[in-house]
Scaffold this motif. Structure first.
Motif: not given
Length: 194
Positions: A69-88
Motif C-alpha cells: 500500500m505505501p508504494t501504491y500511494m507513492n506512484d507505484n501504479g498497481d502497488g505490487f512489488l517484486v522483492e526478496i523473501a523477507a520479514g520482521m
C-alpha cells in the motif's frame, strides 16, 4: 549509544496501533558549538531480515510479488512489488527469521544461509535494521507452495526466474525494492551465479 551531543530527550507516543510512532524532541550540539532544539518523528517497527534465494545449477533465483500500500500511494501504479523473501524478526534471531520467512513465503525449507550485510532501512525516520542473507536452494527443498500465511492475510506470488531476467528487471527499473536491489547487486558483484 551515549553521545555528548544530545541531551534533554523528550519522547511522546503518537501511535501504537500496529507499530510504535513517537515524537522525539531533543537538544543537539551543532559542530559550531551551538545547542539547537530539534524534533523528529520516529517509527519503531522492529528489525527485519531478507534473503536472496539462488540455484547455481539452474541459474535461477526466487523472488516474490506482493501488494504494498505505501508504494501504491507513492506512484507505484498497481502497488505490487517484486522483492526478496523477507520479514520482521518477531523475537527470532535474523538467521531463524529468514529460514522461517523462506518457508512461509516461497515454500522452501533451507538448512543454511549466509549473512552478507546489515544496515538501517530508512535512518531518518525508522529504527529498523535490515539483515541481508543469501541462501542456495534446490528443488528437493520445496515443502509447500508458499504464498504467505493466511492468518497474516498475505497474498504472495512466488517468482522463480532466470538470474539474468532479474538483472534485466533491475536494470530497466522493474525492480524498485531497495532490499532486493542490494542483494541482486551483491550477487552481481560477487559473481554468485557464475
Amino acid at each position: 549509544m551515549a553521545t555528548n551531543r544530545i541531551k534533554n530527550i523528550v519522547s511522546k507516543l503518537l501511535s501504537d496501533n500496529y507499530y510504535i510512532l513517537k515524537k522525539l524532541t531533543f537538544d543537539y550540539l551543532m559542530k559550531d558549538g551551538k545547542w539547537v532544539t530539534q524534533a523528529r518523528e520516529v517509527y519503531d517497527r522492529g528489525d527485519g531480515a531478507g534473503i536472496l534465494l539462488y540455484n547455481k545449477e539452474k541459474q535461477t533465483i526466487i523472488l516474490t510479488k506482493q501488494f504494498r500500500m505505501p508504494t501504491y500511494m507513492n506512484d507505484n501504479g498497481d502497488g505490487f512489488l517484486v522483492e526478496i523473501a523477507a520479514g520482521m524478526l518477531d523475537k527470532d534471531n535474523p538467521e531463524a527469521c529468514v529460514i522461517r520467512e523462506t518457508e512461509e513465503e516461497v515454500g522452501y525449507r533451507l538448512k543454511e544461509v549466509k549473512k552478507v550485510y546489515e544496515g538501517y532501512s530508512s535512518p531518518g525516520v525508522m529504527t529498523e535494521k535490515m539483515h541481508f542473507f543469501i541462501g542456495e536452494y534446490t528443488d528437493d527443498m520445496k515443502v509447500n507452495d508458499g504464498g504467505g500465511l493466511d492468518s497474516e492475510h498475505e497474498d504472495i506470488e512466488v517468482l522463480e526466474m532466470p538470474f539474468q531476467e532479474a538483472v534485466d528487471m533491475l536494470n530497466t527499473g522493474k525492480i524498485v525494492d531497495t532490499r532486493t536491489i542490494v542483494l541482486l547487486q551483491y550477487a552481481i558483484i560477487n559473481t554468485l551465479l557464475d
